[in-house]
Design an enzyme around this catalytic site. Structure first.
Site, PDB file in Angstrom:
ATOM      1  N   GLY A 162       0.819  -1.212   0.000  1.00  0.00           N
ATOM      2  CA  GLY A 162       0.000   0.000   0.000  1.00  0.00           C
ATOM      3  C   GLY A 162       0.847   1.254   0.000  1.00  0.00           C
ATOM      4  O   GLY A 162       2.063   1.212   0.191  1.00  0.00           O
TER       5      GLY A 162
ATOM      6  N   GLY B 110       0.773   5.618   1.152  1.00  0.00           N
ATOM      7  CA  GLY B 110       0.137   6.668   1.949  1.00  0.00           C
ATOM      8  C   GLY B 110       0.908   7.958   1.801  1.00  0.00           C
ATOM      9  O   GLY B 110       1.854   8.047   1.007  1.00  0.00           O
ATOM     10  N   SER B 111       0.510   8.959   2.560  1.00  0.00           N
ATOM     11  CA  SER B 111       1.173  10.260   2.459  1.00  0.00           C
ATOM     12  C   SER B 111       2.622  10.198   2.924  1.00  0.00           C
ATOM     13  O   SER B 111       3.469  10.973   2.489  1.00  0.00           O
ATOM     14  CB  SER B 111       0.413  11.282   3.308  1.00  0.00           C
ATOM     15  OG  SER B 111       0.324  10.855   4.658  1.00  0.00           O
ATOM     16  N   PHE B 112       2.937   9.216   3.790  1.00  0.00           N
ATOM     17  CA  PHE B 112       4.288   9.066   4.324  1.00  0.00           C
ATOM     18  C   PHE B 112       5.224   8.378   3.343  1.00  0.00           C
ATOM     19  O   PHE B 112       6.430   8.559   3.372  1.00  0.00           O
ATOM     20  CB  PHE B 112       4.243   8.222   5.609  1.00  0.00           C
ATOM     21  CG  PHE B 112       3.667   6.855   5.364  1.00  0.00           C
ATOM     22  CD1 PHE B 112       4.476   5.819   4.934  1.00  0.00           C
ATOM     23  CD2 PHE B 112       2.323   6.607   5.535  1.00  0.00           C
ATOM     24  CE1 PHE B 112       3.953   4.558   4.681  1.00  0.00           C
ATOM     25  CE2 PHE B 112       1.793   5.354   5.277  1.00  0.00           C
ATOM     26  CZ  PHE B 112       2.602   4.339   4.850  1.00  0.00           C
ATOM     27  N   GLY B 113       4.666   7.505   2.454  1.00  0.00           N
ATOM     28  CA  GLY B 113       5.498   6.703   1.559  1.00  0.00           C
ATOM     29  C   GLY B 113       4.807   5.407   1.187  1.00  0.00           C
ATOM     30  O   GLY B 113       3.613   5.410   0.870  1.00  0.00           O
TER      31      GLY B 113
ATOM     32  N   VAL C 149       4.452   0.821   1.724  1.00  0.00           N
ATOM     33  CA  VAL C 149       4.649  -0.370   2.556  1.00  0.00           C
ATOM     34  C   VAL C 149       4.849  -1.570   1.644  1.00  0.00           C
ATOM     35  O   VAL C 149       4.073  -1.786   0.704  1.00  0.00           O
ATOM     36  CB  VAL C 149       3.450  -0.617   3.484  1.00  0.00           C
ATOM     37  CG1 VAL C 149       3.680  -1.877   4.323  1.00  0.00           C
ATOM     38  CG2 VAL C 149       3.212   0.574   4.392  1.00  0.00           C
TER      39      VAL C 149
ATOM     40  N   LYS D 237       7.775  -0.456   6.121  1.00  0.00           N
ATOM     41  CA  LYS D 237       7.165   0.856   5.901  1.00  0.00           C
ATOM     42  C   LYS D 237       8.269   1.860   5.595  1.00  0.00           C
ATOM     43  O   LYS D 237       9.030   2.256   6.476  1.00  0.00           O
ATOM     44  CB  LYS D 237       6.380   1.276   7.148  1.00  0.00           C
ATOM     45  CG  LYS D 237       5.653   2.604   7.027  1.00  0.00           C
ATOM     46  CD  LYS D 237       4.808   2.869   8.263  1.00  0.00           C
ATOM     47  CE  LYS D 237       4.042   4.153   8.153  1.00  0.00           C
ATOM     48  NZ  LYS D 237       3.182   4.401   9.345  1.00  0.00           N
TER      49      LYS D 237
ATOM     50  N   ASP E 108      -5.347   9.207  14.506  1.00  0.00           N
ATOM     51  CA  ASP E 108      -5.733   8.957  13.108  1.00  0.00           C
ATOM     52  C   ASP E 108      -6.358   7.579  12.935  1.00  0.00           C
ATOM     53  O   ASP E 108      -6.012   6.826  12.028  1.00  0.00           O
ATOM     54  CB  ASP E 108      -4.505   9.103  12.203  1.00  0.00           C
ATOM     55  CG  ASP E 108      -4.880   9.285  10.737  1.00  0.00           C
ATOM     56  OD1 ASP E 108      -6.038   9.661  10.457  1.00  0.00           O
ATOM     57  OD2 ASP E 108      -4.027   9.045   9.861  1.00  0.00           O
TER      58      ASP E 108
END
Length: 342
Positions: A60, A62-65, A67, A81, A176
């Protein structure tokens, strides 16, 4: 059977009215895991584990990077991650997640196996969750969770929050909570993940302020408007997540606009139109024990609403949420046992 239901309902009402703020230990010490110090893992071992971060191993984004699924040299299957686009914000997110997860130990929190960090690369190595996220199970056409499974999953999530709020040295606020951050292991046990914007409150202050906001639809009003953080914003997010899990309606669904929200839709539908807001896959009128199951779901929705009151001080705390959900889960389990014996 109706007597048992009435007993659960009475217990629920007492808990919701009293809002007792007990200071006793977290309910299930059996849920605490041994302290394990996360190990340092080299960049090259992670490259090998993920086959150079091959797209086939991408779980997947996300805004962080991103996985990735990986297999370490000792055969351990992990989720890696990777914090890409290393800015001050993502570096803070990595540091926050390391700080929180390093010392937490609960069966319903994502387990950290190790980390890798240098000036140009940061990654957390987490236990792999083979059944993916709650979001996947709620919205995939070929997957379905039954009533007991959903109740068990939400009891797991509530237990994790109970530990974060009351079982750690100082309260930890996840900030979150949502379906994509609720991961399921091989036994369908839920694990709360993604502590990138989590906050650790100090002993003197039960609240703080932040400019880092979470996901729209799940944020408590005081968090979205003022950036105010306390354990009560997690209770609000949990309430929204609980409604979504049993209605299979996202708070961002296009039907929710103007003055209509997921919360108000459910509030206006209780108690007489409960069947109209339940996920159609969960309950049908021809089902055995239909009325008892419908009453259980109605109590779950009422519990969810009690977590989402506008006034933060009026929200049900997670100790009380866990107590109510456990009683409902035990009752639903008797239906499954009776069905198997017939």
């Amino acid at each position: 059977m109706l007597g048992i239901i009435s007993g659960i309902a009475a217990t629920t009402v007492v808990i919701l009215l009293l809002r007792c703020r007990r200071k006793d230990a977290v309910s299930r010490n059996v849920d605490l895991l041994p302290v394990v110090v996360p190990r340092r893992i080299s960049y090259y071992e992670l490259v090998q584990a993920t086959i150079a971060y091959d797209e086939s191993n991408l779980i997947g984004k996300g805004s962080f990077g991103s996985v990735y699924k990986g297999i370490l040299a000792d055969g351990t299957v992990v989720a890696v991650k990777v914090f890409t686009f290393l800015t001050e914000v993502t570096s803070r997110s990595f540091d926050a997640e390391c700080q929180v997860l390093r010392n937490l130990r609960h069966r319903n929190l994502t387990k950290v196996i190790g980390s890798c960090s240098n000036l140009e690369f940061k990654a957390l190595v987490l236990a792999y969750m083979p059944n993916g996220s709650l979001e996947k199970w709620l919205y995939s056409h070929n997957l379905c969770l039954d009533l007991l499974q959903r109740t068990s999953i939400m009891t797991d999530v509530a237990s994790a929050l109970e530990y974060l709020h009351f079982g750690y040295t100082t309260p930890v606020v996840h900030c979150d909570l949502k379906p994509s951050n609720t991961l399921l292991d091989e036994n369908m046990v839920a694990h709360v993940s993604d502590f990138g914007i989590a906050k650790i409150l100090d002993e003197e202050n039960s609240a703080m302020h932040t400019q880092t906001l979470a996901t729209l639809g799940y944020m408590a009003p005081e968090y979205g408007v003022e950036g105010q953080v306390s354990i009560r914003i997690d209770a609000y997010s949990f309430g929204i997540l609980l409604m979504e899990t049993f209605s299979r309606m996202k708070p961002s669904d296009e039907m929710f606009k103007d003055d209509l929200s997921l919360k108000s839709w459910i509030e206006e539908s209780l108690p007489n139109a409960t069947i109209q807001i339940i996920d159609a896959n969960l309950l049908r009128q021809q089902d055995e024990h239909f009325n008892e199951k419908l009453q259980c779901v109605s109590m779950i929705f009422k519990l969810a609403l009690s977590c989402c009151t506008e006034c933060p001080q009026d929200r049900t705390n997670m100790k009380d949420v866990v107590a109510v959900l456990k009683k409902i889960r035990r009752h639903l389990a008797t239906f499954s046992d009776n069905s198997r014996s017939n």
